[in-house]
Design a protein around this motif. Structure first.
Motif, PDB file in Angstrom:
ATOM      1  N   LYS A  29       0.828  -1.205   0.000  1.00 39.32           N
ATOM      2  CA  LYS A  29       0.000   0.000   0.000  1.00 39.32           C
ATOM      3  C   LYS A  29       0.863   1.256   0.000  1.00 39.32           C
ATOM      4  CE  LYS A  29      -4.075  -1.994   2.240  1.00 39.32           C
ATOM      5  NZ  LYS A  29      -4.918  -2.025   3.465  1.00 39.32           N
ATOM      6  N   LYS A  33       0.826   4.188  -2.766  1.00 42.95           N
ATOM      7  CA  LYS A  33       0.594   5.594  -2.447  1.00 42.95           C
ATOM      8  C   LYS A  33       1.684   6.481  -3.032  1.00 42.95           C
ATOM      9  CE  LYS A  33      -2.027   4.842   1.825  1.00 42.95           C
ATOM     10  NZ  LYS A  33      -2.027   4.972   3.306  1.00 42.95           N
ATOM     11  N   LYS A  36       0.965   6.923  -6.663  1.00 41.15           N
ATOM     12  CA  LYS A  36      -0.185   7.810  -6.858  1.00 41.15           C
ATOM     13  C   LYS A  36       0.196   9.270  -6.636  1.00 41.15           C
ATOM     14  CE  LYS A  36      -4.917   8.685  -5.306  1.00 41.15           C
ATOM     15  NZ  LYS A  36      -6.003   8.273  -4.386  1.00 41.15           N
ATOM     16  N   GLN A  46      -4.949   8.374 -14.110  1.00 39.80           N
ATOM     17  CA  GLN A  46      -4.547   6.968 -14.183  1.00 39.80           C
ATOM     18  C   GLN A  46      -4.505   6.488 -15.633  1.00 39.80           C
ATOM     19  OE1 GLN A  46      -6.972   4.440 -11.718  1.00 39.80           O
ATOM     20  NE2 GLN A  46      -5.812   4.892  -9.858  1.00 39.80           N
ATOM     21  N   GLY A  61      -4.563   1.111 -11.210  1.00 37.80           N
ATOM     22  CA  GLY A  61      -5.444   1.356 -10.076  1.00 37.80           C
ATOM     23  C   GLY A  61      -5.220   0.345  -8.964  1.00 37.80           C
ATOM     24  N   GLU A  64      -1.885   1.092  -7.189  1.00 36.89           N
ATOM     25  CA  GLU A  64      -1.979   2.259  -6.316  1.00 36.89           C
ATOM     26  C   GLU A  64      -2.764   1.958  -5.036  1.00 36.89           C
ATOM     27  OE1 GLU A  64      -1.573   5.903  -9.555  1.00 36.89           O
ATOM     28  OE2 GLU A  64      -3.451   5.625  -8.479  1.00 36.89           O
ATOM     29  N   GLN A  65      -3.655   0.990  -5.111  1.00 41.56           N
ATOM     30  CA  GLN A  65      -4.421   0.598  -3.923  1.00 41.56           C
ATOM     31  C   GLN A  65      -3.717  -0.478  -3.104  1.00 41.56           C
ATOM     32  OE1 GLN A  65      -8.697  -0.148  -4.751  1.00 41.56           O
ATOM     33  NE2 GLN A  65      -8.285   0.743  -6.745  1.00 41.56           N
ATOM     34  N   LYS A  67      -3.232  -3.546  -4.093  1.00 36.83           N
ATOM     35  CA  LYS A  67      -3.857  -4.844  -4.334  1.00 36.83           C
ATOM     36  C   LYS A  67      -3.048  -5.714  -5.293  1.00 36.83           C
ATOM     37  CE  LYS A  67      -8.617  -3.265  -3.556  1.00 36.83           C
ATOM     38  NZ  LYS A  67      -9.963  -3.119  -4.171  1.00 36.83           N
TER      39      LYS A  67
END
Length: 293
Positions: A29, A33, A36, A46, A61, A64-65, A67
């Motif tokens: 994460k 961040k 991002k 994005q 996406g 950036e999260q 995941k």
């Protein structure tokens, strides 16, 4: 012959082990961040950023999260596009360590197979009941774990979904391994999750099936002969090592290393591919199925 007890490559994990993933999750994460913040500082959406680095907007996406684990190639491209001053590329080695730690998200019985899969140069799979794990969307995987009996805690579901999505990085690794799948036609008509999830899953099959180096075939239900009626199986070849087989049923799974058994599985898979629709016909069938939804 080595034997591993538990669920399997395409989905069901038993027994469930409680594992602490906070260190790996928080690290990914944090990297997301950073990307991002740098992207926004550069004034890029994005979509714009994804185009410049050569990846999909959905992947950016997810990274950036936190995941998805960013590949070294993505970090290098991001470093260049965002003029990060070395901030991103310096994390590449730490990312590799984080990916290794992420493997603990798999239950103990599955780690042997997961380790082979991560270094495989060939993976061939025949699936009869579910979409193969490497081809599942996140929503489809979450639906599968959510319907498990006995019910799994929400945090375990999220851990398992995250682990499955991380496994799919082998599809984008370069040099790319050789992949092929033969999927029973019935799987295309089984709307696990809900209709929206199923439609997205069929679209994912089309996306992967059109990728260079990916061979996706459908075994038609109308065939009067099918050599795969004994159940699903996987043939996997780790780099520099002999090919293995992998089979699973209910709460048991088995890693097959005996050369004669692997030879028989190879012969069976070859017959399955010969009797299945061609890759072009298979994609057309999936498109037709989508059109009927």
């Amino acid at each position: 012959m080595a034997e591993v007890r538990g669920g399997g490559a395409s989905g069901d994990a038993r027994p469930e082990l409680e594992e602490d993933l906070s260190e790996v999750s928080d690290f990914l994460k944090a990297i997301g961040k950073q990307i991002k913040i740098l992207r926004e500082r550069a004034g890029l959406t994005q979509k714009e950023f994804a185009k410049q680095v050569g990846y999909t907007e959905s992947l950016i996406g997810a990274v950036e999260q936190g995941k998805r684990t960013p590949q070294r190639e993505l970090l290098e491209a991001s470093e260049r596009v965002l003029d990060a001053g070395g901030l991103l590329i310096v994390t590449a080695d730490d990312i590799e360590k984080a990916k290794a730690k992420a493997r603990v998200r798999h239950p103990a019985w599955f780690r042997n197979y997961a380790g082979l899969e991560a270094e495989a140069v060939e993976i061939h799979e025949y699936s009869t009941l579910v979409i193969p794990g490497l081809l599942q969307t996140e929503a489809h995987a979450r639906a599968l774990y959510g319907m498990r009996q006995p019910l799994l805690p929400e945090e375990v579901i999220e851990q398992r979904v995250s682990a499955r999505m991380a496994r799919q990085e082998v599809l984008t690794r370069w040099p790319r391994a050789i992949f092929s799948w033969v999927i029973d036609e019935s799987v295309l008509h089984r709307p696990l999750g809900d209709e929206k999830v199923h439609i997205a899953q069929l679209e994912q099959l089309l996306t992967v099936g059109r990728m260079r180096g990916m061979t996706l075939q459908v075994m038609p239900m109308a065939r009067s002969e099918n050599p795969g009626m004994a159940g699903p199986f996987t043939l996997i070849t780790p780099k520099g090592r002999p090919q293995n087989g992998y089979v699973e049923i209910q709460q048991s799974s088995r890693l097959v290393t005996d050369p004669e058994e692997v030879r028989i599985m190879n012969a069976r898979y070859g017959t399955l591919r010969a009797q299945a629709h061609t890759p072009k016909e298979s994609l057309a069938l999936i498109e037709k199925t989508l059109g009927e939804r």
